[in-house]
Write a protein that holds these residues in place. Structure first.
Motif, PDB file in Angstrom:
ATOM      1  N   CYS A  45      57.462   3.582 -18.267  1.00 57.20           N
ATOM      2  CA  CYS A  45      58.134   4.685 -17.588  1.00 57.20           C
ATOM      3  C   CYS A  45      57.384   5.980 -17.874  1.00 57.20           C
ATOM      4  CB  CYS A  45      59.576   4.801 -18.051  1.00 57.20           C
ATOM      5  SG  CYS A  45      60.504   6.100 -17.227  1.00 57.20           S
ATOM      6  N   GLY A  47      58.417   9.153 -17.221  1.00 64.94           N
ATOM      7  CA  GLY A  47      59.233  10.314 -17.561  1.00 64.94           C
ATOM      8  C   GLY A  47      59.202  10.575 -19.048  1.00 64.94           C
ATOM      9  N   THR A  50      62.809  13.458 -21.985  1.00 65.73           N
ATOM     10  CA  THR A  50      63.788  13.153 -23.030  1.00 65.73           C
ATOM     11  C   THR A  50      63.160  13.179 -24.413  1.00 65.73           C
ATOM     12  OG1 THR A  50      65.164  11.875 -21.520  1.00 65.73           O
ATOM     13  CG2 THR A  50      65.430  11.412 -23.864  1.00 65.73           C
ATOM     14  N   HIS A  63      62.165   2.962 -21.731  1.00 67.30           N
ATOM     15  CA  HIS A  63      63.304   3.519 -21.008  1.00 67.30           C
ATOM     16  C   HIS A  63      63.114   3.511 -19.499  1.00 67.30           C
ATOM     17  CE1 HIS A  63      61.438   7.645 -20.292  1.00 67.30           C
ATOM     18  NE2 HIS A  63      60.533   6.972 -20.970  1.00 67.30           N
ATOM     19  N   THR A  65      64.257   6.153 -16.203  1.00 64.02           N
ATOM     20  CA  THR A  65      64.872   7.385 -15.739  1.00 64.02           C
ATOM     21  C   THR A  65      65.409   7.186 -14.328  1.00 64.02           C
ATOM     22  OG1 THR A  65      62.795   8.186 -14.818  1.00 64.02           O
ATOM     23  CG2 THR A  65      63.292   8.823 -17.085  1.00 64.02           C
ATOM     24  N   SER A  67      67.072   9.874 -10.983  1.00 64.34           N
ATOM     25  CA  SER A  67      67.622  11.164 -10.563  1.00 64.34           C
ATOM     26  C   SER A  67      67.734  11.225  -9.042  1.00 64.34           C
ATOM     27  CB  SER A  67      66.749  12.319 -11.058  1.00 64.34           C
ATOM     28  OG  SER A  67      65.483  12.268 -10.440  1.00 64.34           O
ATOM     29  N   HIS A  73      69.560  10.756 -15.122  1.00 64.56           N
ATOM     30  CA  HIS A  73      69.813   9.723 -16.116  1.00 64.56           C
ATOM     31  C   HIS A  73      68.529   9.378 -16.857  1.00 64.56           C
ATOM     32  CE1 HIS A  73      73.324   7.949 -13.521  1.00 64.56           C
ATOM     33  NE2 HIS A  73      73.580   9.157 -13.967  1.00 64.56           N
ATOM     34  N   ASP A  74      68.672   8.972 -18.099  1.00 64.00           N
ATOM     35  CA  ASP A  74      67.577   8.395 -18.859  1.00 64.00           C
ATOM     36  C   ASP A  74      68.219   7.527 -19.934  1.00 64.00           C
ATOM     37  OD1 ASP A  74      65.088   7.719 -19.809  1.00 64.00           O
ATOM     38  OD2 ASP A  74      64.511   9.748 -20.378  1.00 64.00           O
ATOM     39  N   GLU A 102      67.073  18.420 -18.058  1.00 65.29           N
ATOM     40  CA  GLU A 102      66.049  17.699 -18.818  1.00 65.29           C
ATOM     41  C   GLU A 102      65.932  18.262 -20.226  1.00 65.29           C
ATOM     42  OE1 GLU A 102      62.592  18.078 -16.342  1.00 65.29           O
ATOM     43  OE2 GLU A 102      63.172  16.380 -15.082  1.00 65.29           O
ATOM     44  N   GLN A 105      68.684  16.789 -22.249  1.00 62.77           N
ATOM     45  CA  GLN A 105      68.360  15.422 -22.662  1.00 62.77           C
ATOM     46  C   GLN A 105      67.408  15.432 -23.857  1.00 62.77           C
ATOM     47  OE1 GLN A 105      67.049  13.868 -18.825  1.00 62.77           O
ATOM     48  NE2 GLN A 105      68.772  12.446 -18.866  1.00 62.77           N
TER      49      GLN A 105
END
Length: 132
Positions: A45, A47, A50, A63, A65, A67, A73-74, A102, A105
């Motif tokens: 992933c 992203g 986080t 993880h 992510t 959106s 979400h993450d 973000e 998070q």
């Protein structure tokens, strides 16, 4: 066509995701080899918001992510040395710019890292290794 006996297909919650990630981390879904493959995919992933406030050399985050407008979400498995923790952030009805969410998070992840991993707080939730 959707089976009328099945409802809420498009909904999830932190408990559902946390349970899924815990089972993946413990290699209890499908097979141990399948879980290892899932974790490797989750490590892919891209992203990084986080974990942006965590030391890059101390943690890895397997993880996923997600959106869309007003939702961010993450969730996944936070690896810190030989320890594993499940981290799930589900944010909806956001009225602030995505960058602020973000940042929230990242702050949550930092609190988890500092409180549960660095300090090993006495009232920390059970580690995955403690549930075997």
């Amino acid at each position: 066509r959707r089976d009328p006996r099945v409802t809420n297909l498009e909904k999830t919650n932190a408990r559902h995701l946390g349970t899924l990630y815990e089972k993946i981390a413990k290699k209890e879904v499908v097979s141990p080899k399948a879980c290892e493959t899932m974790i490797e995919i989750l490590f892919g992933c891209t992203g990084t918001h986080t974990t942006s406030k965590l030391p890059k050399d101390a943690v890895r985050f397997a993880h996923k992510t997600g959106s869309i407008d007003g939702i961010l979400h993450d969730s996944g498995i936070l690896f810190a040395g030989d320890r594993k923790f499940i981290l799930v952030t589900l944010m909806s009805e956001l009225k602030t710019p995505e960058q602020e969410a973000e940042g929230a998070q990242a702050e949550i992840a930092k609190v988890v890292y500092e409180g549960l991993i660095v300090q090993d707080a006495p009232r920390s939730p059970r580690r995955l290794e403690d549930t075997k």
